[in-house]
Design a protein around this motif. Structure first.
Motif, PDB file in Angstrom:
ATOM      1  N   MET A 129     -41.953  -5.929 131.781  1.00  0.00           N
ATOM      2  CA  MET A 129     -42.540  -6.713 132.850  1.00  0.00           C
ATOM      3  C   MET A 129     -42.154  -8.178 132.663  1.00  0.00           C
ATOM      4  SD  MET A 129     -46.291  -5.757 134.150  1.00  0.00           S
ATOM      5  CE  MET A 129     -47.163  -6.728 132.961  1.00  0.00           C
ATOM      6  N   ALA A 130     -41.620  -8.771 133.680  1.00  0.00           N
ATOM      7  CA  ALA A 130     -41.182 -10.152 133.589  1.00  0.00           C
ATOM      8  C   ALA A 130     -42.319 -11.090 133.973  1.00  0.00           C
ATOM      9  CB  ALA A 130     -39.987 -10.373 134.499  1.00  0.00           C
ATOM     10  N   SER A 131     -42.362 -12.220 133.327  1.00  0.00           N
ATOM     11  CA  SER A 131     -43.385 -13.222 133.636  1.00  0.00           C
ATOM     12  C   SER A 131     -42.890 -14.094 134.780  1.00  0.00           C
ATOM     13  CB  SER A 131     -43.641 -14.084 132.409  1.00  0.00           C
ATOM     14  OG  SER A 131     -43.930 -13.296 131.305  1.00  0.00           O
ATOM     15  N   SER A 132     -43.773 -14.925 135.291  1.00  0.00           N
ATOM     16  CA  SER A 132     -43.398 -15.802 136.398  1.00  0.00           C
ATOM     17  C   SER A 132     -42.712 -17.042 135.854  1.00  0.00           C
ATOM     18  CB  SER A 132     -44.652 -16.192 137.165  1.00  0.00           C
ATOM     19  OG  SER A 132     -45.513 -16.915 136.312  1.00  0.00           O
ATOM     20  N   GLY A 133     -42.097 -17.796 136.774  1.00  0.00           N
ATOM     21  CA  GLY A 133     -41.475 -19.049 136.386  1.00  0.00           C
ATOM     22  C   GLY A 133     -40.235 -18.854 135.559  1.00  0.00           C
ATOM     23  N   THR A 134     -40.017 -19.789 134.660  1.00  0.00           N
ATOM     24  CA  THR A 134     -38.769 -19.769 133.904  1.00  0.00           C
ATOM     25  C   THR A 134     -38.894 -19.057 132.564  1.00  0.00           C
ATOM     26  OG1 THR A 134     -39.269 -21.943 133.001  1.00  0.00           O
ATOM     27  CG2 THR A 134     -37.872 -21.884 134.968  1.00  0.00           C
ATOM     28  N   THR A 135     -40.120 -18.799 132.108  1.00  0.00           N
ATOM     29  CA  THR A 135     -40.250 -18.090 130.832  1.00  0.00           C
ATOM     30  C   THR A 135     -40.561 -16.635 131.107  1.00  0.00           C
ATOM     31  OG1 THR A 135     -42.596 -18.579 130.645  1.00  0.00           O
ATOM     32  CG2 THR A 135     -41.069 -20.111 129.582  1.00  0.00           C
ATOM     33  N   GLY A 136     -40.152 -15.790 130.183  1.00  0.00           N
ATOM     34  CA  GLY A 136     -40.393 -14.376 130.397  1.00  0.00           C
ATOM     35  C   GLY A 136     -40.369 -13.598 129.105  1.00  0.00           C
ATOM     36  N   LYS A 137     -40.835 -12.359 129.231  1.00  0.00           N
ATOM     37  CA  LYS A 137     -40.860 -11.457 128.096  1.00  0.00           C
ATOM     38  C   LYS A 137     -40.627 -10.061 128.655  1.00  0.00           C
ATOM     39  CE  LYS A 137     -44.020 -10.228 124.348  1.00  0.00           C
ATOM     40  NZ  LYS A 137     -45.289 -10.621 123.740  1.00  0.00           N
ATOM     41  N   LEU A 138     -39.617  -9.385 128.131  1.00  0.00           N
ATOM     42  CA  LEU A 138     -39.326  -8.010 128.527  1.00  0.00           C
ATOM     43  C   LEU A 138     -39.425  -7.136 127.287  1.00  0.00           C
ATOM     44  CD1 LEU A 138     -36.157  -8.573 130.744  1.00  0.00           C
ATOM     45  CD2 LEU A 138     -38.446  -8.062 131.559  1.00  0.00           C
ATOM     46  N   GLU A 139     -39.939  -5.919 127.464  1.00  0.00           N
ATOM     47  CA  GLU A 139     -40.095  -5.023 126.323  1.00  0.00           C
ATOM     48  C   GLU A 139     -39.659  -3.621 126.718  1.00  0.00           C
ATOM     49  OE1 GLU A 139     -44.368  -6.752 125.849  1.00  0.00           O
ATOM     50  OE2 GLU A 139     -43.794  -5.896 123.892  1.00  0.00           O
ATOM     51  N   VAL A 140     -39.124  -2.902 125.752  1.00  0.00           N
ATOM     52  CA  VAL A 140     -38.743  -1.507 125.977  1.00  0.00           C
ATOM     53  C   VAL A 140     -38.936  -0.739 124.672  1.00  0.00           C
ATOM     54  CG1 VAL A 140     -36.260  -1.814 125.459  1.00  0.00           C
ATOM     55  CG2 VAL A 140     -36.988   0.036 126.970  1.00  0.00           C
ATOM     56  N   ASP A 141     -39.386   0.504 124.808  1.00  0.00           N
ATOM     57  CA  ASP A 141     -39.511   1.405 123.667  1.00  0.00           C
ATOM     58  C   ASP A 141     -38.426   2.467 123.772  1.00  0.00           C
ATOM     59  OD1 ASP A 141     -41.731   0.259 122.446  1.00  0.00           O
ATOM     60  OD2 ASP A 141     -43.145   1.389 123.670  1.00  0.00           O
ATOM     61  N   VAL A 142     -37.785   2.761 122.641  1.00  0.00           N
ATOM     62  CA  VAL A 142     -36.755   3.785 122.598  1.00  0.00           C
ATOM     63  C   VAL A 142     -37.141   4.776 121.508  1.00  0.00           C
ATOM     64  CG1 VAL A 142     -34.278   4.236 122.376  1.00  0.00           C
ATOM     65  CG2 VAL A 142     -35.063   1.985 123.159  1.00  0.00           C
TER      66      VAL A 142
END
Length: 157
Positions: A1-14
């Motif tokens: 899930m991406a955050s708003s604005g210019t900062t973000g955090k993406l995550e995935v489990d494999v």
């Protein structure tokens, strides 16, 4: 899930078959072997400064992302062998053309049932401006690399 604005955090489990220790060891102590597991995605990894697996070490990656040859220079920012976790901060390279900061954290945990592990990737970043996409394609890239490494680690000798 991406955050708003210019900062973000993406995550995935494999989900992988290899143990947390095997996978963590590959990225921490043997990243220069990663290209043997996925030559189509990673062409090489060189130690520029420091020692494999140590905080402050600087490494250089040659990789192919979105069909283009790219480079990244990263510093190892954190290593926690007890949690099978390592964090890389990108300090130079193609990603820096679009991002002010870019951190990749890899944490590997045993699966709650049966054998195998779950590789949890976290990408934290700050874009240079709003017109830049969140790096969703990078999530697919790290997922594919994880699966290739797992296939290499678990293939019969």
């Amino acid at each position: 899930m991406a955050s708003s604005g210019t900062t973000g955090k993406l995550e995935v489990d494999v989900e992988i078959k290899a143990s947390p220790e095997q996978f963590h060891d590959m990225f921490t102590n043997k990243p220069h072997h990663v290209h043997h597991t996925c030559k189509d995605k990673i062409q090489g990894c060189d130690l520029l400064e420091g020692e494999w697996g140590k905080v402050g070490t600087i490494i250089h990656w040659n990789y192919v992302h979105d069909g283009k040859a790219k480079k990244a220079k990263e510093v190892i920012e954190a290593v926690d062998p007890d949690k099978n976790m390592i964090t890389f901060r990108v300090i130079e390279g193609d990603l820096m053309e679009e991002y002010k900061t870019f951190l990749l954290t890899i944490q590997v945990s045993p699966k709650s049932e049966g054998t195998g592990s779950v590789v949890h990737w976290t990408l934290e970043y700050e874009k240079l401006h709003d017109g830049i996409d969140h790096p969703e394609t990078m999530l697919q890239f790290v997922k594919d690399v994880s699966e290739d490494i797992d296939a290499h680690l678990t293939k019969p000798n």
